[in-house]
Design a protein around this motif. Structure first.
Motif, short mmCIF file in Angstrom:
data_model
loop_
_atom_site.label_atom_id
_atom_site.label_comp_id
_atom_site.label_asym_id
_atom_site.label_seq_id
_atom_site.Cartn_x
_atom_site.Cartn_y
_atom_site.Cartn_z
N GLN A 211 0.83 -1.21 0.00
CA GLN A 211 0.00 0.00 0.00
C GLN A 211 0.86 1.26 0.00
O GLN A 211 0.60 2.20 -0.75
CB GLN A 211 -0.94 0.01 1.20
N ARG A 212 1.89 1.28 0.84
CA ARG A 212 2.76 2.45 0.91
C ARG A 212 3.42 2.71 -0.45
O ARG A 212 3.48 3.84 -0.92
CB ARG A 212 3.82 2.25 1.99
N ALA A 213 3.93 1.66 -1.09
CA ALA A 213 4.58 1.82 -2.39
C ALA A 213 3.60 2.31 -3.44
O ALA A 213 3.91 3.21 -4.23
CB ALA A 213 5.22 0.50 -2.81
N ALA A 214 2.40 1.73 -3.47
CA ALA A 214 1.40 2.12 -4.47
C ALA A 214 0.97 3.57 -4.29
O ALA A 214 0.92 4.34 -5.25
CB ALA A 214 0.19 1.19 -4.40
N LEU A 215 0.65 3.95 -3.06
CA LEU A 215 0.20 5.33 -2.82
C LEU A 215 1.31 6.33 -3.08
O LEU A 215 1.06 7.42 -3.62
CB LEU A 215 -0.35 5.47 -1.40
#
Length: 178
Positions: free
Chosen positions: A155-159
């Motif tokens: 999630q952190r990488a995608a956002l």
């Protein structure tokens, strides 16, 4: 003695060509995402853009982004997790997915929506997926991400990637592109 300038010029030219070749063949920079072909079959919506990260902090994570113009509740936007489940294209990655917990509100590129984490079954084993649905007027922008590792990392990488200047520009144009 007259050959000295010719030899110096040849050395400079070869050095320049070597530098260009080294730059072109270098591995991706930290945080570098590479665009890949849209991996999903055609459906009722236009294909979007797909990206894969090649660095150690997000290696192997893929993000798929596309607008779904005219497909959002104009009054409430993305109202709940059920809507994220329906629209975020997680089912295109794998038909077998299970939400890990309730989703969260999220803001990306001046759009508000929800993000939710899933476990998905893939031929090579379990993976983590993230579904993101964002509203802009009466339109949706959806993103799905998948990769190995825990949901927080994916999630952190995608956002973070969706918040990059390049993607923000593309999302703005795509959402206004009627």
């Amino acid at each position: 003695m007259r050959s000295w300038p010719v030899i110096a010029a040849m050395c400079l030219a070869l050095g320049g060509f070597s530098a260009v070749a080294a730059y072109e063949m270098a591995p991706p920079r930290a945080g570098a995402w590479r665009e890949i072909a849209w991996p999903f079959p055609r459906d009722g919506w236009p294909a979007g853009r797909a990206f894969r990260c090649g660095t150690t902090d997000c290696e192997g994570i893929e993000v798929y982004v596309r607008p779904k113009l005219g497909f959002c509740n104009c009054g409430t936007g993305v109202a709940d997790d059920d809507e994220v489940d329906r629209v975020a294209d997680i089912d295109m990655i794998s038909a077998r997915f299970v939400a890990l917990k309730a989703g969260d509100a999220v803001d990306v590129a001046d759009m508000r929506g929800r993000v939710r984490a899933y476990d998905i079954e893939m031929p090579e084993g379990k993976r983590t997926a993230i579904g993101i649905a964002l509203s802009h007027r009466c339109d949706l922008l959806v993103a799905a991400a998948q990769g190995r590792g825990d949901a927080t990392r994916v999630q952190r990488a995608a956002l973070s990637f969706l918040d990059s200047a390049e993607l923000k520009r593309w999302m703005t144009v795509a959402m206004e592109g009627r």
